[in-house]
Design an enzyme around this catalytic site. Structure first.
Site, PDB file in Angstrom:
ATOM      1  N   ARG A   1       0.835  -1.207   0.000  1.00  0.00           N
ATOM      2  CA  ARG A   1       0.000   0.000   0.000  1.00  0.00           C
ATOM      3  C   ARG A   1       0.868   1.255   0.000  1.00  0.00           C
ATOM      4  O   ARG A   1       1.690   1.463   0.900  1.00  0.00           O
ATOM      5  CB  ARG A   1      -0.940   0.003   1.206  1.00  0.00           C
ATOM      6  CG  ARG A   1      -1.934  -1.149   1.171  1.00  0.00           C
ATOM      7  CD  ARG A   1      -2.873  -1.107   2.359  1.00  0.00           C
ATOM      8  NE  ARG A   1      -3.743  -2.266   2.365  1.00  0.00           N
ATOM      9  CZ  ARG A   1      -4.910  -2.347   1.734  1.00  0.00           C
ATOM     10  NH1 ARG A   1      -5.335  -1.308   1.037  1.00  0.00           N
ATOM     11  NH2 ARG A   1      -5.645  -3.438   1.802  1.00  0.00           N
TER      12      ARG A   1
ATOM     13  N   SER B   1     -22.922 -15.115   8.223  1.00  0.00           N
ATOM     14  CA  SER B   1     -22.221 -13.938   7.721  1.00  0.00           C
ATOM     15  C   SER B   1     -22.194 -13.914   6.201  1.00  0.00           C
ATOM     16  O   SER B   1     -21.871 -14.925   5.566  1.00  0.00           O
ATOM     17  CB  SER B   1     -20.789 -13.922   8.279  1.00  0.00           C
ATOM     18  OG  SER B   1     -20.043 -12.849   7.762  1.00  0.00           O
TER      19      SER B   1
ATOM     20  N   LYS C   1     -19.835 -20.260  12.928  1.00  0.00           N
ATOM     21  CA  LYS C   1     -20.364 -19.370  11.894  1.00  0.00           C
ATOM     22  C   LYS C   1     -20.596 -20.138  10.600  1.00  0.00           C
ATOM     23  O   LYS C   1     -19.971 -21.162  10.334  1.00  0.00           O
ATOM     24  CB  LYS C   1     -19.408 -18.209  11.625  1.00  0.00           C
ATOM     25  CG  LYS C   1     -18.077 -18.620  11.004  1.00  0.00           C
ATOM     26  CD  LYS C   1     -17.207 -17.421  10.735  1.00  0.00           C
ATOM     27  CE  LYS C   1     -15.898 -17.788  10.050  1.00  0.00           C
ATOM     28  NZ  LYS C   1     -15.033 -18.611  10.899  1.00  0.00           N
TER      29      LYS C   1
ATOM     30  N   HIS D   1     -21.908   2.682   4.209  1.00  0.00           N
ATOM     31  CA  HIS D   1     -21.823   3.401   2.931  1.00  0.00           C
ATOM     32  C   HIS D   1     -23.192   3.884   2.452  1.00  0.00           C
ATOM     33  O   HIS D   1     -23.337   4.239   1.284  1.00  0.00           O
ATOM     34  CB  HIS D   1     -21.166   2.516   1.873  1.00  0.00           C
ATOM     35  CG  HIS D   1     -19.710   2.312   2.109  1.00  0.00           C
ATOM     36  ND1 HIS D   1     -18.740   3.187   1.667  1.00  0.00           N
ATOM     37  CD2 HIS D   1     -19.039   1.331   2.779  1.00  0.00           C
ATOM     38  CE1 HIS D   1     -17.549   2.756   2.041  1.00  0.00           C
ATOM     39  NE2 HIS D   1     -17.703   1.640   2.714  1.00  0.00           N
TER      40      HIS D   1
ATOM     41  N   LYS E   1     -17.810   9.074   6.967  1.00  0.00           N
ATOM     42  CA  LYS E   1     -17.951   9.094   5.510  1.00  0.00           C
ATOM     43  C   LYS E   1     -18.894  10.228   5.117  1.00  0.00           C
ATOM     44  O   LYS E   1     -18.477  11.365   5.063  1.00  0.00           O
ATOM     45  CB  LYS E   1     -18.405   7.716   5.019  1.00  0.00           C
ATOM     46  CG  LYS E   1     -17.302   6.663   5.201  1.00  0.00           C
ATOM     47  CD  LYS E   1     -17.684   5.333   4.668  1.00  0.00           C
ATOM     48  CE  LYS E   1     -16.500   4.359   4.664  1.00  0.00           C
ATOM     49  NZ  LYS E   1     -15.861   4.161   5.973  1.00  0.00           N
TER      50      LYS E   1
ATOM     51  N   THR F   1     -11.716   2.507  25.487  1.00  0.00           N
ATOM     52  CA  THR F   1     -11.264   3.403  24.427  1.00  0.00           C
ATOM     53  C   THR F   1     -11.592   4.848  24.775  1.00  0.00           C
ATOM     54  O   THR F   1     -12.699   5.143  25.249  1.00  0.00           O
ATOM     55  CB  THR F   1     -11.939   3.040  23.088  1.00  0.00           C
ATOM     56  OG1 THR F   1     -11.576   1.714  22.731  1.00  0.00           O
ATOM     57  CG2 THR F   1     -11.495   3.975  21.984  1.00  0.00           C
ATOM     58  N   THR F   2     -10.651   5.735  24.528  1.00  0.00           N
ATOM     59  CA  THR F   2     -10.880   7.162  24.767  1.00  0.00           C
ATOM     60  C   THR F   2     -12.099   7.645  23.982  1.00  0.00           C
ATOM     61  O   THR F   2     -12.290   7.276  22.822  1.00  0.00           O
ATOM     62  CB  THR F   2      -9.640   7.964  24.357  1.00  0.00           C
ATOM     63  OG1 THR F   2      -8.536   7.565  25.172  1.00  0.00           O
ATOM     64  CG2 THR F   2      -9.863   9.463  24.519  1.00  0.00           C
TER      65      THR F   2
END
Length: 507
Positions: free
Chosen positions: A93, A208, A227, A288, A319, A348-349
């Protein structure tokens, strides 16, 4: 005769410390210290010492110099090999230096590279440009002035701000759910919710969709729940798998509405009905879709009048809403369970004040009439872009959403085409493995309401040149005799011919 004590130790240890052990065997040796008269009259005489005389009689300095010659593991060499392999198969990447511009008349352009060359951005997920809307910016700036830039810690430690509660109430209202919970990202929201829920429900089985995002896959994997994977957007396969599962056990059916890489939209009602028929909860990712579909921007479920059929909805603030963070919405008890038990939330903060204020302003903006104008302009530009590709004979994957994938098979080829477009002033990132399967490489375009027909004409022309430049044959895609020269004859009429201007900016 081998020593049973020294023989039980590693050779490296004996080489380094054997001499000292022999000299002080009374304190260390479990055999001699217990006294074995059968070895002789002297209990303190080790019967094995003669066979280890070299070590026993070695000077102390020499014994301390004896070290293991095995070389340490070459971590950097290993990392180099991994990165080299990624670069070799073009899956490495490359993060372009792209600074998107927010000033009037510049968006959706950006400064690219070290020389700050101006390019047009075609792949950002700030779909409607709300990150630069004056109301959203002002809300974030005012929040910084009033409350600072950071949250100060987790919500449990630093405190639960009023803006946090206001934002969660607004999200719950948007999705017509009793409660909502915000996270640092939608990856964390999906991972934390699914891993906690599937692990907590006794005997839970997860179903899933094969096209699910990595965040959902990770959450399901972390739960360690059994699953089953059903074919992408295939309700018949889902029904078959559910019909073969035991009755009376908790089940989760997990899927997305708008697929991020293909632009496909799921058969939402049919999948929800099948899930509920077999007693399963539906977990629907609208990442999305939120902000882009429905009267108030709540997504595909709102657009199709199916919000009551979705048990748990996940969405993003990063998004179409132009900020950062993720969320879930559902029943009060379900949300409270995740809030109380999910480590990804608890430790988590919290989201910082400017993000909370900007997100709240953006959700309200896109739920308004102005938001509906954004969506209308957005869809018009998407249609224009798709038709422009069609009449130019360029390939595109079938997409019924705002995402326009242009296939370019081969990681090396798609990277070269993206580079060719960048040289011509158009930034679109090449998509390859592991985001998509090998052989399914593509360019993923996301035209927005601030792109113009002229910009679209330019990027389509540049794409043709980039294909030719890299020896990619696309003539087989030409339909109805359309060609580059006559393509404008087929262009549809697009409303709002001029670039959209925010109402408060009109003199």
């Amino acid at each position: 005769m081998p020593c049973p004590f020294l023989g039980s130790l590693s050779q490296t240890f004996v080489r380094n410390y054997g001499a000292n052990l022999m000299k002080q065997y009374g304190n260390f040796c479990p055999i001699v210290s217990r006294g074995f008269r059968s070895f002789g009259n002297d209990e303190t005489k080790c019967p094995f010492i003669q066979e280890n005389a070299i070590i026993a009689e070695a000077p102390k300095e020499m014994s301390e110099d004896i070290v293991d010659n095995t070389p340490p593991y070459h971590y950097e060499n290993f990392f180099h090999e991994q990165i080299s392999a990624k670069k070799k198969d073009y899956s490495y990447r490359v993060f372009r230096k792209v600074s998107r511009l927010a000033a009037d008349g510049m968006y959706p352009q950006a400064l690219e590279g070290l020389d700050n060359r101006r390019v047009t951005v075609w792949c950002a997920n700030d779909y409607l440009g709300t990150s630069r809307h004056p109301e959203v910016q002002d809300a974030a700036i005012n929040a910084i002035k009033s409350y600072g830039t950071g949250a100060g810690g987790t919500r449990n430690i630093a405190g639960n701000s009023q803006m946090t509660e206001q934002l969660e109430a607004e999200i719950a209202k948007l999705h017509k759910k009793p409660a909502a919970l915000i996270f640092s990202s939608c990856f964390v929201a999906n991972d934390a919710t699914l891993s906690t829920l599937a692990k907590l429900l006794p005997g839970c089985i997860v179903f899933s969709d094969a096209g699910n995002h990595a965040s959902m896959i990770q959450g399901i994997r972390n739960s360690r729940a059994p699953k089953h994977i059903f074919r992408h957007n295939d309700p018949n396969h889902l029904r078959k798998l559910l019909s073969e599962s035991p009755a009376g056990v908790p089940k989760l059916v997990v899927f997305e509405t708008v697929h991020s890489m293909s632009g496909a939209i799921c058969p939402l009602e049919e999948m929800c009905d099948i899930a509920h028929e077999y007693g399963a909860l539906t977990f629907v990712d609208e990442v999305h879709a939120v902000g882009l579909y429905g009267k108030h921007g709540a997504g595909i479920a709102e657009e199709r009048g199916l919000q009551n059929k979705v048990d748990i909805v996940s969405g993003t603030l990063g998004k179409a809403y132009g900020n950062v963070g993720g969320y879930i919405a559902g029943s009060s008890l379900l949300v409270d369970t995740i809030r109380s038990l999910a480590p990804g939330f608890i430790f988590t903060t919290a989201l910082p004040p400017p993000v909370l204020a900007g997100s709240l302003a953006s959700i309200r903006l896109l739920a308004s009439e102005e938001g509906r104008q954004f969506r209308a302009r957005h869809q018009a530009m998407v249609r224009y872009f798709k038709l422009s590709l069609l009449v130019a004979g360029l390939p595109q994957l079938p997409s019924v959403s705002h995402i326009v994938p242009v296939p370019v098979e081969g990681a090396d080829k798609v990277a070269r085409v993206a580079e060719s477009l960048l040289r011509r002033g158009h930034y679109v990132q090449a998509i390859n493995y592991p985001t998509v399967a090998r052989g399914d490489e593509r360019l993923r375009f996301a035209p927005g309401p601030f792109h113009t027909p002229e910009m679209i004409d330019s990027v389509v022309s540049s794409l043709i040149d980039a294909f030719h430049e890299n020896g990619i044959n696309f003539e087989q895609f030409i339909q109805n005799g359309a060609c580059r020269e006559c393509s404008m004859e087929y262009k549809m009429e697009v409303p709002y011919e001029e670039p959209y201007v925010y109402p408060m900016q009109v003199a």
